[in-house]
Design an enzyme around this catalytic site. Structure first.
Site, short mmCIF file in Angstrom:
data_model
loop_
_atom_site.label_atom_id
_atom_site.label_comp_id
_atom_site.label_asym_id
_atom_site.label_seq_id
_atom_site.Cartn_x
_atom_site.Cartn_y
_atom_site.Cartn_z
CG HIS A 1 -2.28 1.10 1.42
ND1 HIS A 1 -1.67 2.47 1.70
CD2 HIS A 1 -3.23 0.97 1.01
CE1 HIS A 1 -2.84 2.82 1.75
NE2 HIS A 1 -3.78 2.16 1.38
CG ASP B 1 0.48 -2.48 5.97
OD1 ASP B 1 -0.50 -2.53 6.95
OD2 ASP B 1 0.58 -1.80 5.07
CD GLN C 1 -7.03 -5.10 4.33
OE1 GLN C 1 -8.05 -5.87 4.39
NE2 GLN C 1 -7.00 -3.75 3.95
CE LYS D 1 -7.35 -0.41 6.23
NZ LYS D 1 -8.04 -0.03 4.99
CB CYS E 1 -3.81 3.37 -1.59
SG CYS E 1 -5.03 4.59 -1.13
#
Length: 408
Positions: free
Chosen positions: A121, A198, A201, A224, A366
């Site tokens: 991302h 990261d 998710q 999220k 993104c």
């Protein structure tokens, strides 16, 4: 709990769009909010609205306890060793920017290297680019193959004695493939290189154990995973957080202040300057408690069935190009599907689906370098959550087919 029990906990799911029942399939961008999250935010805002940590009156004490209780919940959720390793931020973007700036200030010099992957991302590319430009360092990239898997065999040759850190996504927000983060950490650590993950998710779809992963940093967002917007977490191993300088200066992050010199507060306050978003941060507790309840076989099987059904559909429709295709079992893929349709613009499809009550994402997600890798200007993405049903998946396929027929 079953799917209908879950849906009852999300007020937004009962609304209609253009006279049709909402089918919300943009969960990878922002999930809907739990009623218990809304209740907690409203309770703090109406009953305990006072600045945390600073005052001794009742309202401030209540707000502080809610904020710090959320930190304990995050610590347990990630299985971090110390609560001081949990830094609250405004989201994954803020967390990675904090890590990139502070790590760069402490450990990166001219000529050094930072490694990212082609599946990142923008939030896990641009902060490192900015830091590299500031420090005179170089950004290197681990590519993905045609199926969307990281080319791990290339990792050894990309890591050099000048590599200072690697940043990798746990799960790409475009490809939906669960990356072999533990293997990547092992390879990097064998060369003395720390790893930032990261988890925007990953925190939603995987049971994250930062001690088992052995990653040095892990970042994720609250919005999220059913919590309020403006909330996020940076987990960092204590040794790194203690060695790095703070990101911002101001109230709360100080020990003592004189015009000659300032000392910094102990972790994690050192990285939490100013008045924090305490009402929203407190909602991480009910949100994460809810996620812990989702480890129910019936719920897991429901989401797996949706994933398998849609994977079979996408892989067998010659009109559709799916990006992020499992090479082995379907278990390495989350229920997130980014695709293009031959001869059809992704945004046109999205607008038609919207009129049918279906919310999906279109565009570059993104991740412009990844779009360039696959030679497209954008994709359409449908991402599912535990509150989505097989009936919604089937309705999505029916409406997608209808939309394609309208446009071809």
């Amino acid at each position: 709990m079953n799917v209908n029990d879950i849906r009852a906990e999300f007020p937004a799911l009962s609304r209609k769009v253009y006279g049709k029942d909402l089918v919300y399939l943009d969960n990878a961008a922002t999930s809907q909010r739990l009623q218990s999250v809304l209740d907690e935010w409203n309770r703090i805002s109406t009953e305990s609205n006072a600045n945390i940590h600073r005052a001794v009156h009742r309202l401030a004490d209540e707000a502080t306890q809610a904020y710090e209780s959320a930190r304990d919940t995050v610590k347990d959720f990630l299985n971090a060793e110390f609560r001081e390793e949990i830094v609250f931020t405004s989201g994954t973007t803020s967390a990675i920017n904090l890590a990139a700036f502070c790590f760069g200030e402490a450990f990166v010099k001219e000529g050094d290297e930072v490694l990212v992957t082609e599946a990142e991302h923008h939030s896990n590319i641009v902060p490192w680019q900015m830091m590299c430009k500031r420090k005179g360092a170089f950004l290197k990239v681990l590519p993905v193959d045609d199926s969307g898997h990281l080319m791990i065999d290339n990792l050894d040759e990309l890591l050099t004695e000048r590599t200072r850190i690697m940043a990798v996504t746990h799960i790409s927000n475009v490809l939906g493939i669960i990356n072999p983060v533990r293997q990547i950490v092992e390879i990097c650590h064998s060369k003395g290189i720390p790893v930032l993950v990261d988890g925007a998710q990953g925190a939603v779809h995987c049971k994250v154990d930062v001690r088992e992963l052995d990653c040095d940093f892990y970042a994720f967002s609250g919005h999220k995973l059913y919590a309020a917007t403006g909330t996020g977490v940076l987990y960092g191993k204590k040794k790194w957080l203690e060695a790095m300088p703070p990101y911002m200066g101001g109230g709360e992050m100080v020990g003592t202040v004189t015009f000659d010199e300032t000392t910094y507060a102990p972790l994690p306050m050192k990285y939490e300057a100013g008045t924090q978003n305490f009402a929203s941060a407190a909602t991480l507790k009910p949100a994460l408690n809810f996620i812990n309840l989702l480890n129910d076989n019936e719920l897991i099987n429901n989401l797996d069935s949706i994933r398998d059904y849609l994977l079979d559909y996408f892989k067998n429709d010659s009109r559709i190009n799916l990006y992020g295709v499992p090479r082995g079992t379907y278990d390495e893929k989350i229920p997130l599907f980014s695709f293009t349709v031959n001869g059809v613009h992704h945004e046109d499809l999205t607008l038609i689906l919207d009129k049918m009550g279906i919310a999906v994402r279109s565009g570059q997600m993104c991740a412009e370098p990844l779009m360039d890798r696959f030679g497209v200007t954008g994709m359409l993405r449908a991402s599912f959550a535990p509150y989505n049903t097989m009936e919604e998946a089937e309705y999505f396929v029916k409406c997608l087919n209808k939309a394609i027929m309208m446009l071809v």
